[in-house]
Design an enzyme around this catalytic site. Structure first.
Site, PDB file in Angstrom:
ATOM      1  N   ASP A 206       0.829  -1.198   0.000  1.00 49.99           N
ATOM      2  CA  ASP A 206       0.000   0.000   0.000  1.00 49.99           C
ATOM      3  C   ASP A 206       0.870   1.257   0.000  1.00 49.99           C
ATOM      4  OD1 ASP A 206      -2.736   1.269   0.506  1.00 49.99           O
ATOM      5  OD2 ASP A 206      -1.572   2.056   2.179  1.00 49.99           O
ATOM      6  N   GLU A 254      13.459 -15.814  -1.733  1.00 54.80           N
ATOM      7  CA  GLU A 254      13.664 -17.012  -0.916  1.00 54.80           C
ATOM      8  C   GLU A 254      12.424 -17.895  -0.909  1.00 54.80           C
ATOM      9  OE1 GLU A 254      15.022 -16.319   3.073  1.00 54.80           O
ATOM     10  OE2 GLU A 254      16.174 -14.546   2.462  1.00 54.80           O
TER      11      GLU A 254
END
Length: 530
Positions: A206, A254
């Site tokens: 956001d 990852e």
């Protein structure tokens, strides 16, 4: 598309879930995770690839959940963390990935950090996590700066009892974090890991261009709060932001996760910086969302969007509506069909029949474009903007405008699953909404829901959609026509009358029926095979 595709996000259809208004599982008038879980088969049948959830965290709901008190807890009104984990797993079992919303610019004033800062007092380490300053004037009675709020230009400084002031670009209940502080960066990295470890596929960020501030917090001194071309702005799109997102990208990689940035920037070159290979994966395309129903302007928006993404190899994203924007059916039925927060007003007339016809055409136009597409809940039902009674409005945009702005609640009214309205819903459903109910539309071959299901199914299964090239075709004035790979052609008629179709072998799907002469009517779009 293959369920295990590593680059699924490049051409995904993503459904935005505003939990509070999606489905009520326990009958208390508020949408919840139980309601979402019960409707996961509906979402899978719709044909989307992922679900984006607006904030479901613990929150006082001063701004619809974008005032987060705890990123690791689900708000009790919605359910529990265990339910969220079940939802993520159950959705994945149906081929639906989950994207959660992170709000890094600010937290709730109920967040433990801010409470500690208020208790600790001026000059304390706790206050260094935020932007506390002494006031101006003889007794510190004037705010420290002149930055306008993102909500209708209201003040961005609030004074606390000990005399200091704190910065909030949004409501006073949303104090801005100090992103120069290592603890702020470390905490958000840990929050990202927390949700990736629970199986989310991505994170929507956001207000992604607002985090970093000039440490001096200098006045605008009469200058526009919008980004300044060629100049460094004190709180929008600052260069140090990219270090933050590079560190985040390493974490996402990852977990094979992805990021979607909410980035409102007029400068295409600076916008593209956020999409470099070691930063965000995608960013929302607000140019297209706010564009009027005008062929020339839509073509320009599409062309410029693809051009600004091309240098960094990022896919474009396309969206017609979201939880902040007037619903498409209503907007396209107005005299002014673009979207601008400043232009919203009570009682703006609209022609819903015209708006619906245009929204159907816009759906096919959008779903044919290269890249990812977002569908806001209720768009597939053709919902119009609801007129929320003044006494029921909850959006802070309304109150901070002095009551002149109707706010955003009109696009957040609970979905009509059946003709029976929600019991004591947190926002009331209009009396005529049974006509839009999902169960009524499901068996209607001419309904908006059937159009979306058919179009999303074709988009997923047929060659020519998703990624790949777009080439414009010669077309009459007011008509958009382009080719996609594998002989797919999209034609959208925004002119004043019917037009002939280009040579084709098959009509794949039309937003409305062709006329008796086989011409494409006004405000209609069609997919063709050549």
């Amino acid at each position: 598309m293959p369920d295990d595709a590593a680059d699924w996000w490049r051409s995904a259809a993503i459904y935005q879930v505003y939990v509070r208004s999606f489905a009520d599982g326990d009958g208390d008038g508020t949408g919840d995770l139980a309601g979402v879980r019960a409707h996961l088969p509906y979402l899978a049948e719709l044909g989307v690839d992922a679900l984006w959830f607006t904030p479901w965290y613990l929150s006082p709901l001063a701004d619809g959940g974008y005032d987060v008190a705890d990123y690791r807890s689900i708000d009790p009104a919605f359910g529990t963390l265990a339910e969220a984990e079940k939802l993520i797993a159950e959705a994945r079992g149906l081929g639906l990935r989950t994207i959660v919303d992170i709000v890094p610019n600010h937290v709730s004033d109920r967040h433990a950090w801010f409470r500690a800062a208020l208790a600790a007092g001026p000059g304390s380490p706790e206050r260094e996590l935020f932007h506390f300053r002494p006031g101006r004037g003889e007794h510190g009675e004037l705010p420290p700066g002149d930055w306008p709020s993102q909500f209708n230009g209201a003040a961005t400084w609030t004074r606390v009892p000990d005399g200091e002031w704190y910065l909030h670009l949004f409501t006073p209940q949303q104090p801005d974090l100090n992103w120069d502080h290592p603890a702020v960066r470390r905490e958000h990295e840990e929050v990202l890991r927390f949700w990736f470890e629970r199986g989310v596929a991505g994170v929507r960020i956001d207000s992604a261009a607002l985090l970093a501030k000039d440490p001096a917090l200098p006045d605008l001194a009469g200058r526009s709060p919008e980004p300044w071309p060629g100049e460094i702005h004190p709180y929008i799109d600052r260069d140090e932001l990219h270090d933050v997102y590079r560190s985040w990208r390493a974490i996402a990689d990852e977990y094979d996760g992805i990021f979607v940035g909410e980035v409102w920037l007029p400068d295409s070159e600076r916008f593209a910086r956020y999409l470099r290979p070691d930063e965000l994966h995608t960013a929302f395309n607000f140019s297209f969302l706010s564009c009027p129903w005008d062929a020339g302007r839509l073509r320009t928006s599409i062309t410029e969007t693809l051009a600004e993404h091309a240098p960094v190899g990022a896919p474009a994203t396309w969206v017609l509506c979201n939880h902040d924007v007037t619903r498409t059916v209503t907007r396209y039925g107005r005299a002014e069909t673009g979207f601008d927060f400043a232009a919203k007003a009570f009682g703006t007339p609209t022609d819903l029949e015209l708006g619906t016809r245009r929204a159907r055409a816009a759906a096919l136009l959008t779903l044919a474009l290269p890249g990812a597409v977002y569908v806001y809940q209720g768009e597939e039902l053709g919902l119009p903007e609801a007129d929320v009674p003044i006494g029921r409005i909850q959006d802070p945009m309304h109150f901070r405008s002095g009551g002149t702005d109707p706010g955003r609640d009109g696009c957040r009214v609970p979905l009509p699953w059946t003709a029976e309205p929600w019991h004591d819903a947190w926002l009331p459903q209009p009396a005529d909404w049974p006509a839009y109910a999902a169960d009524r539309q499901a068996g209607d071959p001419g309904s908006m829901l059937t159009l979306y299901r058919t179009a999303l199914g074709l988009r997923r299964a047929a060659a020519g959609f998703g990624g790949g090239s777009l080439e414009w075709l010669e077309a009459p004035e007011g008509v958009l026509a382009f080719t996609r790979p594998d002989g797919l052609v999209c034609v959208a008629n925004l002119s004043g009358g019917p037009v002939p179709l280009p040579a084709h072998t098959d009509v794949v799907l039309a937003s409305s029926a062709l006329d008796d002469a086989g011409l494409l009517p006004q405000d209609t779009a069609v997919w063709l095979r050549t």
